[in-house]
Design a protein around this motif. Structure first.
Motif, PDB file in Angstrom:
ATOM      1  N   ASP A 106       6.501  84.192  54.985  1.00  0.00           N
ATOM      2  CA  ASP A 106       6.745  84.972  53.538  1.00  0.00           C
ATOM      3  C   ASP A 106       8.379  85.062  53.054  1.00  0.00           C
ATOM      4  O   ASP A 106       8.844  84.503  51.991  1.00  0.00           O
ATOM      5  N   LYS A 107       9.299  85.214  54.267  1.00  0.00           N
ATOM      6  CA  LYS A 107      10.852  85.132  54.231  1.00  0.00           C
ATOM      7  C   LYS A 107      11.269  83.684  53.438  1.00  0.00           C
ATOM      8  O   LYS A 107      11.846  83.635  52.663  1.00  0.00           O
ATOM      9  N   GLY A 108      10.514  82.657  54.227  1.00  0.00           N
ATOM     10  CA  GLY A 108      11.186  81.411  53.938  1.00  0.00           C
ATOM     11  C   GLY A 108      11.012  81.089  52.536  1.00  0.00           C
ATOM     12  O   GLY A 108      11.522  80.506  51.787  1.00  0.00           O
ATOM     13  N   TYR A 109       9.733  81.618  51.836  1.00  0.00           N
ATOM     14  CA  TYR A 109       8.885  81.224  50.567  1.00  0.00           C
ATOM     15  C   TYR A 109      10.080  82.071  49.627  1.00  0.00           C
ATOM     16  O   TYR A 109      10.445  81.446  48.734  1.00  0.00           O
ATOM     17  N   ARG A 110      10.151  83.205  50.064  1.00  0.00           N
ATOM     18  CA  ARG A 110      11.022  83.996  48.914  1.00  0.00           C
ATOM     19  C   ARG A 110      12.509  83.576  49.125  1.00  0.00           C
ATOM     20  O   ARG A 110      13.202  83.670  48.069  1.00  0.00           O
ATOM     21  N   ASP A 111      13.032  83.157  50.107  1.00  0.00           N
ATOM     22  CA  ASP A 111      14.399  82.837  50.280  1.00  0.00           C
ATOM     23  C   ASP A 111      14.529  81.490  49.310  1.00  0.00           C
ATOM     24  O   ASP A 111      15.517  81.385  48.510  1.00  0.00           O
ATOM     25  N   ALA A 112      13.698  80.749  49.435  1.00  0.00           N
ATOM     26  CA  ALA A 112      13.587  79.397  48.712  1.00  0.00           C
ATOM     27  C   ALA A 112      13.657  79.749  47.053  1.00  0.00           C
ATOM     28  O   ALA A 112      14.358  79.210  46.255  1.00  0.00           O
ATOM     29  N   LEU A 113      12.888  80.696  46.855  1.00  0.00           N
ATOM     30  CA  LEU A 113      12.630  81.154  45.262  1.00  0.00           C
ATOM     31  C   LEU A 113      13.979  81.577  44.833  1.00  0.00           C
ATOM     32  O   LEU A 113      14.681  81.313  44.024  1.00  0.00           O
ATOM     33  N   GLU A 114      14.567  82.607  45.811  1.00  0.00           N
ATOM     34  CA  GLU A 114      15.636  83.181  45.326  1.00  0.00           C
ATOM     35  C   GLU A 114      16.660  82.356  45.108  1.00  0.00           C
ATOM     36  O   GLU A 114      17.830  82.555  44.291  1.00  0.00           O
ATOM     37  N   GLU A 115      17.009  81.350  46.146  1.00  0.00           N
ATOM     38  CA  GLU A 115      18.123  80.446  46.007  1.00  0.00           C
ATOM     39  C   GLU A 115      18.208  79.667  44.705  1.00  0.00           C
ATOM     40  O   GLU A 115      19.124  79.381  44.270  1.00  0.00           O
ATOM     41  N   ILE A 169       7.720  78.403  66.576  1.00  0.00           N
ATOM     42  CA  ILE A 169       8.242  77.100  65.909  1.00  0.00           C
ATOM     43  C   ILE A 169       8.835  77.894  64.565  1.00  0.00           C
ATOM     44  O   ILE A 169       8.991  78.977  64.070  1.00  0.00           O
ATOM     45  N   ASP A 170       9.745  77.165  63.661  1.00  0.00           N
ATOM     46  CA  ASP A 170      10.580  77.759  62.600  1.00  0.00           C
ATOM     47  C   ASP A 170       9.660  77.876  61.688  1.00  0.00           C
ATOM     48  O   ASP A 170       9.947  77.201  60.595  1.00  0.00           O
ATOM     49  N   ASN A 171       8.870  79.024  61.473  1.00  0.00           N
ATOM     50  CA  ASN A 171       8.009  78.980  60.309  1.00  0.00           C
ATOM     51  C   ASN A 171       8.880  79.206  58.995  1.00  0.00           C
ATOM     52  O   ASN A 171       8.589  79.049  58.063  1.00  0.00           O
ATOM     53  N   GLU A 172      10.082  80.049  59.273  1.00  0.00           N
ATOM     54  CA  GLU A 172      10.702  80.350  58.055  1.00  0.00           C
ATOM     55  C   GLU A 172      11.243  79.179  57.389  1.00  0.00           C
ATOM     56  O   GLU A 172      11.307  78.847  56.295  1.00  0.00           O
ATOM     57  N   GLY A 173      12.032  78.273  58.285  1.00  0.00           N
ATOM     58  CA  GLY A 173      12.582  77.226  57.777  1.00  0.00           C
ATOM     59  C   GLY A 173      11.444  76.274  57.174  1.00  0.00           C
ATOM     60  O   GLY A 173      11.813  75.522  56.135  1.00  0.00           O
ATOM     61  N   ALA A 174      10.428  76.095  57.798  1.00  0.00           N
ATOM     62  CA  ALA A 174       9.315  75.149  57.263  1.00  0.00           C
ATOM     63  C   ALA A 174       8.828  75.677  55.921  1.00  0.00           C
ATOM     64  O   ALA A 174       8.781  74.900  55.041  1.00  0.00           O
ATOM     65  N   LEU A 175       8.606  76.948  55.654  1.00  0.00           N
ATOM     66  CA  LEU A 175       8.357  77.378  54.346  1.00  0.00           C
ATOM     67  C   LEU A 175       9.483  77.357  53.196  1.00  0.00           C
ATOM     68  O   LEU A 175       9.242  77.124  52.289  1.00  0.00           O
ATOM     69  N   ARG A 176      10.621  77.537  53.810  1.00  0.00           N
ATOM     70  CA  ARG A 176      11.845  77.327  52.905  1.00  0.00           C
ATOM     71  C   ARG A 176      11.786  75.961  52.429  1.00  0.00           C
ATOM     72  O   ARG A 176      11.988  75.750  51.037  1.00  0.00           O
ATOM     73  N   ARG A 177      11.693  75.065  53.373  1.00  0.00           N
ATOM     74  CA  ARG A 177      11.943  73.597  52.679  1.00  0.00           C
ATOM     75  C   ARG A 177      10.675  73.301  51.839  1.00  0.00           C
ATOM     76  O   ARG A 177      10.902  72.583  51.107  1.00  0.00           O
ATOM     77  N   ALA A 178       9.512  73.816  52.391  1.00  0.00           N
ATOM     78  CA  ALA A 178       8.150  73.259  51.731  1.00  0.00           C
ATOM     79  C   ALA A 178       8.379  73.741  50.009  1.00  0.00           C
ATOM     80  O   ALA A 178       8.209  73.424  49.093  1.00  0.00           O
ATOM     81  N   THR A 179       8.771  75.210  50.104  1.00  0.00           N
ATOM     82  CA  THR A 179       8.635  75.739  48.913  1.00  0.00           C
ATOM     83  C   THR A 179       9.746  75.158  47.831  1.00  0.00           C
ATOM     84  O   THR A 179      10.032  74.848  46.816  1.00  0.00           O
ATOM     85  N   ALA A 180      11.034  74.964  48.528  1.00  0.00           N
ATOM     86  CA  ALA A 180      12.239  74.466  47.928  1.00  0.00           C
ATOM     87  C   ALA A 180      11.827  72.968  47.574  1.00  0.00           C
ATOM     88  O   ALA A 180      12.338  72.538  46.345  1.00  0.00           O
ATOM     89  N   HIS A 181      11.192  72.147  48.063  1.00  0.00           N
ATOM     90  CA  HIS A 181      10.733  70.945  47.852  1.00  0.00           C
ATOM     91  C   HIS A 181       9.864  71.077  46.568  1.00  0.00           C
ATOM     92  O   HIS A 181      10.100  70.007  45.392  1.00  0.00           O
ATOM     93  N   LEU A 182       8.869  71.991  46.522  1.00  0.00           N
ATOM     94  CA  LEU A 182       8.011  71.971  45.125  1.00  0.00           C
ATOM     95  C   LEU A 182       8.869  72.589  44.013  1.00  0.00           C
ATOM     96  O   LEU A 182       8.715  72.207  42.799  1.00  0.00           O
ATOM     97  N   LEU A 183      10.011  73.382  44.344  1.00  0.00           N
ATOM     98  CA  LEU A 183      10.794  73.879  43.188  1.00  0.00           C
ATOM     99  C   LEU A 183      11.626  72.555  42.705  1.00  0.00           C
ATOM    100  O   LEU A 183      11.709  72.372  41.538  1.00  0.00           O
ATOM    101  N   ASP A 184      12.019  71.786  43.581  1.00  0.00           N
ATOM    102  CA  ASP A 184      12.792  70.530  43.124  1.00  0.00           C
ATOM    103  C   ASP A 184      12.130  69.635  42.130  1.00  0.00           C
ATOM    104  O   ASP A 184      12.488  69.084  41.574  1.00  0.00           O
ATOM    105  N   LEU A 185      10.661  69.656  42.388  1.00  0.00           N
ATOM    106  CA  LEU A 185       9.664  68.706  41.768  1.00  0.00           C
ATOM    107  C   LEU A 185       9.653  69.479  40.530  1.00  0.00           C
ATOM    108  O   LEU A 185       9.085  68.672  39.661  1.00  0.00           O
TER     109      LEU A 185
END
Lengths: 343, 343
Positions: B196-205, B159-175
């Motif tokens: 890890d990567k999805g999380y970090r990418d979202a932060l970095e973005e 499953i797309d773990n990276e994408g999942a965490l990118r979106r989850a993290t991005a959503h929290l950041l958006d909030l």
DNA sequence: GCGATTAGCCAAATCGTTTTAAATTTGTTC
DNA sequence: GAACAAATTTAAAACGATTTGGCTAATCGC
């Protein structure tokens, strides 16, 4: 031409080699030793399917896995796997759609007829369980995990659900609780009936009337725990304590209690049954959960062991094992508010 | 003398009967029909061990079951069982002591050498997984549930773990959250690295600095969820949101938050990954849990399907499947206290 | 109407062991 | 050193299917 070849290299006949490896007494200790060593060195392993064909054994134990809710299943099977490690016996998993037990009969029928397993394990029986009668009639070896009340002789392994609930309920009564709700397992299953009985006996011993409105039955899910607990808490007077059949149910109860603005271990006491999971521990809950405890992994290991004995020729009527259940008191149990505990 | 006998009753040769039942073209439709009917009527079923011996097929798929923590396992296997129902393929369970992956090599080695299985499923691989290299070298069919980064060609489903965490993290950041803690899975496993990567990418973005003190790794248990969350909450400034790898972890986090007198969905936001269990649902938690969701039961069914294709001759390099993950927002996510949400 | 195909079926070999029944070797006794 | 028993070992027959190669009878092209 595998055994043949191996035997040729050893300068022995296939017969002798086969016997040496299976530990028959007709072969000299010296030869056996040599064969064993060379087998390892040359990496010879009997073809399992040939062995199975000729011995007529399937080399596997069957378990039927229901579709829903059975989080205990993995632990039980893991225990089985642990015990079966090293034996040449596999575990075979059959799925079931998880409707009535009657619908499972064809499944067991196929499982037996297919010759894929030497024995099966029957889970969560009812007092008069068709599956047991069916398997007995077929003369097929099986072990029941749980109990039934049928006259049909069969091997079983169970925990003392009745005793567990008697003690849990008695403890709550001793703390002064008078309205104790029970969220039990699926209606009709023997383990649920035993828990019912333990609960009622404890009440009766103390002369507390049984109130059917305080008892619910269903799958062990957080959802049902929550829903039943919510509806019990709407009663007036409301219960001051809960006994529950599983950790998942307890999670639901905790949530329901909290959602009513009440506090577990203060306003409401809770005791649940803990099958001991590595990923969800009663001790870590907040407040920590008082529990009746029995390792289902250990039961799985023992079940495998007993099946092995059964296949080894031990009579089914000799194999009856009832395990005691611990009662572990933690923070989720306390005297009810504005009540003195009784001696 | 079973097929022989059955063939004699039909007045046919064993050859023809065998072919009729296996659907070979050399037998006339009329004969096939008759054989099929009589087989049912007389209850003839080929001896599975004889079939296995002569075809050289084991008729089973192997799965290695770790000892600890794997509550997802039963669901995955149940999915497999569902798909395999009707095929003449069993599931074989092998236990492992659950130490390092290197220790598992002999286990896979035995599993393959024993000839008990036609293929195995490898779970939770590491980027450079020894088991994959080993099985490939042996030329043994296998499917990886999860991903690795090895050059070794192999079939996989993930499953797309990276994408999942990118979106989850991005959503929290958006909030509006700025300090987001992550409680991830076991260190070293690819799925953890992807998260890890999805999380970090979202932060970095969003130009938020990554703080290693906000990330923890470990088994998916309520205990670790609780302990990690507690320790994160002791930091100052403390995190205002958590992303977590499992439902059990989320339970631990909820407790930790509550034990600090804080409120999930108000003081602290939580998003966890939900494998979809019948007994523990994100929607029923209080407050209901926002989650990245993907059915592990469905994955099990599909895994079985892909293994069947693999055994049917489909090339391993063709079998790569990446499933998207849903993000379901519920009550456990909200803007952080005293912060405006950003557009 | 004849040789060549082909459809349909079959006898026998095969898979890799275990086990039965018999043969050989070893040991004991007188 | 022969006779007999005991200890080892072996050749060959299962186990119950699939599959190879062959055989017969029907069909076809010309």
């Amino acid at each position: 031409m595998k055994l043949k070849e191996f035997a040729r290299q050893l300068g022995l006949s296939p017969t002798t080699v086969s016997r040496a490896l299976s530990g028959y007494p007709e072969v000299s200790e010296k030869t056996r030793q040599r064969v064993a060593e060379e087998a390892v060195r040359l990496g010879y392993r009997p073809n399992i399917n040939a062995v199975r064909l000729v011995t007529g054994r399937a080399g596997a134990i069957g378990v039927v896995m229901g579709r829903s809710g059975e989080f205990q299943f993995a632990e039980f099977m893991s225990g089985m796997a642990e015990r079966l490690d090293g034996e040449d016996i596999d575990i075979l998993v059959s799925p079931t759609a998880d409707r009535g037990l009657t619908d499972e009969i064809p499944l067991y029928s196929r499982l037996v007829a297919s010759g894929r397993v030497d024995a099966v394990i029957v889970h969560s029986p009812e007092p008069n369980d068709e599956r047991i009668a069916f398997l007995r009639e077929l003369g097929f070896p099986f072990l029941v995990h749980g109990r039934s009340e049928t006259d049909v002789t069969h091997a079983w392994l169970d925990i003392d659900n009745e005793g567990a609930l008697r003690r849990a309920t008695a403890h709550l009564l001793d703390l002064g609780h008078r309205r104790i709700a029970m969220i039990n397992g699926r209606a009709g299953r023997t383990f649920s009936l035993h828990r019912d009985k333990g609960y009622r006996d404890a009440l009766e011993e103390r002369g507390i009337a049984f109130d059917p409105r305080l008892v619910a039955h269903g799958h062990f899910t957080d959802e049902l725990g929550f829903r039943f607990a919510r509806s019990f808490l709407e009663q007036s007077p409301r219960p001051t304590a809960f006994v529950a059949g599983s950790m998942m149910t307890a999670l639901g109860i905790y949530r329901a209690v909290r959602s009513r603005g009440l506090v577990v271990g203060k306003d409401i006491s809770v005791i649940a049954h803990d099958d001991v999971f590595p990923y969800l521990t009663a001790d870590n809950m907040v407040p920590s959960l008082s529990a009746t405890r029995s390792s289902i992994r250990a039961a799985g290991a023992r079940a495998a062991d007993l099946v092995l004995q059964l296949l080894g020729g031990r009579a089914a009527e000799e194999i009856h094992e009832l395990w005691p259940v611990e009662l572990i008191l933690r923070e989720s149990t306390a005297p009810p508010p504005q009540a003195e505990s009784r001696p």
